[in-house]
Design an enzyme around this catalytic site. Structure first.
Site, PDB file in Angstrom:
ATOM      1  N   SER A  35       0.826  -1.208   0.000  1.00 41.86           N
ATOM      2  CA  SER A  35       0.000   0.000   0.000  1.00 41.86           C
ATOM      3  C   SER A  35       0.861   1.260   0.000  1.00 41.86           C
ATOM      4  O   SER A  35       1.730   1.437   0.851  1.00 41.86           O
ATOM      5  CB  SER A  35      -0.907   0.014   1.238  1.00 41.86           C
ATOM      6  OG  SER A  35      -1.823  -1.043   1.200  1.00 41.86           O
ATOM      7  N   HIS A  66      -3.511   0.621  -4.539  1.00 41.95           N
ATOM      8  CA  HIS A  66      -2.972  -0.458  -5.374  1.00 41.95           C
ATOM      9  C   HIS A  66      -3.478  -0.231  -6.797  1.00 41.95           C
ATOM     10  O   HIS A  66      -4.660  -0.384  -7.075  1.00 41.95           O
ATOM     11  CB  HIS A  66      -3.432  -1.824  -4.859  1.00 41.95           C
ATOM     12  CG  HIS A  66      -2.849  -2.196  -3.533  1.00 41.95           C
ATOM     13  ND1 HIS A  66      -1.875  -3.165  -3.398  1.00 41.95           N
ATOM     14  CD2 HIS A  66      -3.089  -1.721  -2.283  1.00 41.95           C
ATOM     15  CE1 HIS A  66      -1.549  -3.273  -2.108  1.00 41.95           C
ATOM     16  NE2 HIS A  66      -2.276  -2.418  -1.429  1.00 41.95           N
ATOM     17  N   HIS A  88      -5.156  -9.781  -1.748  1.00 44.73           N
ATOM     18  CA  HIS A  88      -5.274 -10.097  -0.325  1.00 44.73           C
ATOM     19  C   HIS A  88      -6.393 -11.106  -0.091  1.00 44.73           C
ATOM     20  O   HIS A  88      -7.398 -11.115  -0.801  1.00 44.73           O
ATOM     21  CB  HIS A  88      -5.591  -8.834   0.496  1.00 44.73           C
ATOM     22  CG  HIS A  88      -4.615  -7.723   0.318  1.00 44.73           C
ATOM     23  ND1 HIS A  88      -4.681  -6.855  -0.754  1.00 44.73           N
ATOM     24  CD2 HIS A  88      -3.562  -7.323   1.074  1.00 44.73           C
ATOM     25  CE1 HIS A  88      -3.698  -5.966  -0.651  1.00 44.73           C
ATOM     26  NE2 HIS A  88      -3.006  -6.232   0.443  1.00 44.73           N
ATOM     27  N   TYR A  90      -8.430 -10.937   2.328  1.00 45.57           N
ATOM     28  CA  TYR A  90      -9.653 -10.249   2.777  1.00 45.57           C
ATOM     29  C   TYR A  90     -10.482  -9.681   1.623  1.00 45.57           C
ATOM     30  O   TYR A  90     -11.642  -9.293   1.812  1.00 45.57           O
ATOM     31  CB  TYR A  90      -9.326  -9.142   3.789  1.00 45.57           C
ATOM     32  CG  TYR A  90      -8.475  -8.000   3.267  1.00 45.57           C
ATOM     33  CD1 TYR A  90      -8.989  -7.043   2.396  1.00 45.57           C
ATOM     34  CD2 TYR A  90      -7.164  -7.860   3.685  1.00 45.57           C
ATOM     35  CE1 TYR A  90      -8.208  -5.993   1.940  1.00 45.57           C
ATOM     36  CE2 TYR A  90      -6.374  -6.814   3.238  1.00 45.57           C
ATOM     37  CZ  TYR A  90      -6.911  -5.881   2.364  1.00 45.57           C
ATOM     38  OH  TYR A  90      -6.127  -4.840   1.914  1.00 45.57           O
ATOM     39  N   GLU A  91      -9.902  -9.634   0.404  1.00 45.54           N
ATOM     40  CA  GLU A  91     -10.677  -9.194  -0.755  1.00 45.54           C
ATOM     41  C   GLU A  91     -11.604 -10.298  -1.261  1.00 45.54           C
ATOM     42  O   GLU A  91     -12.427 -10.059  -2.144  1.00 45.54           O
ATOM     43  CB  GLU A  91      -9.741  -8.763  -1.888  1.00 45.54           C
ATOM     44  CG  GLU A  91      -8.916  -7.532  -1.573  1.00 45.54           C
ATOM     45  CD  GLU A  91      -7.931  -7.222  -2.685  1.00 45.54           C
ATOM     46  OE1 GLU A  91      -8.319  -6.511  -3.635  1.00 45.54           O
ATOM     47  OE2 GLU A  91      -6.781  -7.702  -2.624  1.00 45.54           O
ATOM     48  N   ALA A 118       3.075  -2.204   3.819  1.00 44.90           N
ATOM     49  CA  ALA A 118       2.845  -1.217   4.871  1.00 44.90           C
ATOM     50  C   ALA A 118       2.423  -1.985   6.115  1.00 44.90           C
ATOM     51  O   ALA A 118       1.589  -2.888   6.038  1.00 44.90           O
ATOM     52  CB  ALA A 118       1.760  -0.230   4.451  1.00 44.90           C
ATOM     53  N   MET A 221      -1.321  -7.402   6.631  1.00 40.78           N
ATOM     54  CA  MET A 221      -2.347  -8.303   6.113  1.00 40.78           C
ATOM     55  C   MET A 221      -1.941  -8.977   4.804  1.00 40.78           C
ATOM     56  O   MET A 221      -2.801  -9.341   3.999  1.00 40.78           O
ATOM     57  CB  MET A 221      -3.654  -7.526   5.911  1.00 40.78           C
ATOM     58  CG  MET A 221      -4.156  -6.807   7.145  1.00 40.78           C
ATOM     59  SD  MET A 221      -5.565  -5.724   6.781  1.00 40.78           S
ATOM     60  CE  MET A 221      -5.649  -4.761   8.310  1.00 40.78           C
ATOM     61  N   SER A 222      -0.642  -9.152   4.596  1.00 38.24           N
ATOM     62  CA  SER A 222      -0.183  -9.698   3.318  1.00 38.24           C
ATOM     63  C   SER A 222       1.179 -10.371   3.493  1.00 38.24           C
ATOM     64  O   SER A 222       1.595 -10.684   4.606  1.00 38.24           O
ATOM     65  CB  SER A 222      -0.059  -8.561   2.286  1.00 38.24           C
ATOM     66  OG  SER A 222       0.982  -7.665   2.659  1.00 38.24           O
ATOM     67  N   ASN A 245       2.273   3.147  11.132  1.00 38.16           N
ATOM     68  CA  ASN A 245       1.508   3.531  12.326  1.00 38.16           C
ATOM     69  C   ASN A 245       1.981   2.707  13.520  1.00 38.16           C
ATOM     70  O   ASN A 245       2.618   1.664  13.350  1.00 38.16           O
ATOM     71  CB  ASN A 245       0.011   3.300  12.109  1.00 38.16           C
ATOM     72  CG  ASN A 245      -0.319   1.844  11.807  1.00 38.16           C
ATOM     73  OD1 ASN A 245      -0.141   1.379  10.689  1.00 38.16           O
ATOM     74  ND2 ASN A 245      -0.791   1.137  12.819  1.00 38.16           N
ATOM     75  N   HIS A 259      -6.757   3.655   7.020  1.00 40.53           N
ATOM     76  CA  HIS A 259      -6.018   3.353   5.792  1.00 40.53           C
ATOM     77  C   HIS A 259      -5.467   4.613   5.135  1.00 40.53           C
ATOM     78  O   HIS A 259      -4.386   4.593   4.530  1.00 40.53           O
ATOM     79  CB  HIS A 259      -6.927   2.603   4.813  1.00 40.53           C
ATOM     80  CG  HIS A 259      -6.196   2.024   3.631  1.00 40.53           C
ATOM     81  ND1 HIS A 259      -5.188   1.095   3.752  1.00 40.53           N
ATOM     82  CD2 HIS A 259      -6.328   2.264   2.287  1.00 40.53           C
ATOM     83  CE1 HIS A 259      -4.730   0.773   2.549  1.00 40.53           C
ATOM     84  NE2 HIS A 259      -5.401   1.470   1.648  1.00 40.53           N
TER      85      HIS A 259
END
Length: 296
Positions: A35, A66, A88, A90-91, A118, A221-222, A245, A259
């Protein structure tokens, strides 16, 4: 279950053949952009680019930040392919689909995979804007059976039970640290352990505390599925996380992550990440033998 879908060797080969018919480039290095880090593709010279929607077999990237393009080009004397945007779990993609490009790259002759992401910091010594070189990972979905290697093993790509100890190449990490000194960014760069969670939600405080106790320095998450597949088929891997963060670990903390903030840190630090990766590619050793389609 995410892993029931199977993709045949011929399907991977079909996509690799399609791409090799469309571009003169024969990439040695593949880069997966996280990201806000898609600008890495902009450094490539003599570009050929393809929308994911035009590439046979490719899933679609739906996440803000992306671009959803595959870009071929030359960088520091190396032929490269860059994913501007990854896929991902989650997609809604199966894990075998999220990692589909990695095996295609292998069939095209790629030897080294560079993964960027990220990530949120759990370590007290990592702050937003820092760069963490990944020395190891904890694949949380994988611990409960969500693994892109589940199902029948394709021996043409790799063994049934691949070893993952040392999946992040130590030589490339040492080279990156040396380059950080030369670029005068040592204050921003350190090694650490990355954990992948399923997302798309950010972690609860209790989850953050658990991961911290397990020795995790940064969470995202990746990345882990791509590294699993790359290791399975014999690619050398270098990974880095841009810390965007601090993960909330205290019930007294009133801050929260979003995000948009993640993307903003990516924009602010993009030039530094780009410089480090560019110099790494320039200095890494590559086998110059023609190894396209080397998985028979």
């Amino acid at each position: 279950m995410h892993n029931r879908e199977q993709i045949s060797h011929d399907e991977y080969q079909k996509t690799a053949d399609w791409l090799m018919c469309k571009t003169k480039h024969r990439p040695q290095v593949a880069i997966v952009c996280g990201s806000g880090l898609g600008m890495l593709a902009d450094t490539l010279k003599c570009q050929d680019s393809f929308a994911y929607s035009d590439i046979p077999g490719f899933p679609q990237s739906t996440v803000q930040g992306h671009a959803g393009r595959l870009v071929f080009g030359d960088l520091k004397g190396k032929s490269c392919v860059c994913m501007q945007g990854r896929f991902h779990m989650y997609e809604g993609h199966s894990l075998i689909k999220t990692t589909f490009p990695i095996r295609v790259f292998k069939l095209m002759g790629v030897e080294t995979l560079i993964v960027t992401n990220a990530a949120g910091s759990l370590a007290d010594g990592l702050k937003p804007g820092d760069i963490m070189l990944i020395k190891d990972h904890i694949n949380v979905p994988g611990l409960v059976g969500l693994n892109p290697l589940c199902g029948p093993n394709d021996d043409k790509f790799g063994p049934r039970f691949p070893a993952m100890s040392g999946c992040y190449d130590k030589g490339l990490r040492c080279l990156a640290m040396e380059l950080a000194k030369q670029l005068d960014i040592t204050g921003l760069v350190q090694e650490g352990v990355y954990a992948m969670v399923g997302g798309p939600n950010f972690e609860t405080i209790a989850e953050a505390r658990l991961l911290h106790r397990l020795g995790v320095d940064a969470v995202g998450m990746s990345t882990a599925p791509e590294v699993l597949v790359a290791t399975h088929c014999g690619l050398r891997v270098f990974g880095l996380s841009l810390i965007t963060n601090k993960v909330v670990k205290s019930y007294e903390d009133t801050e929260s992550v979003n995000h948009e903030g993640v993307l903003e840190v990516g924009r602010l630090r993009s030039q530094t990440v780009q410089q480090l990766v560019t110099e790494l590619i320039g200095r890494m050793e590559i086998n110059n033998n023609d190894n396209t389609n080397n998985v028979a």
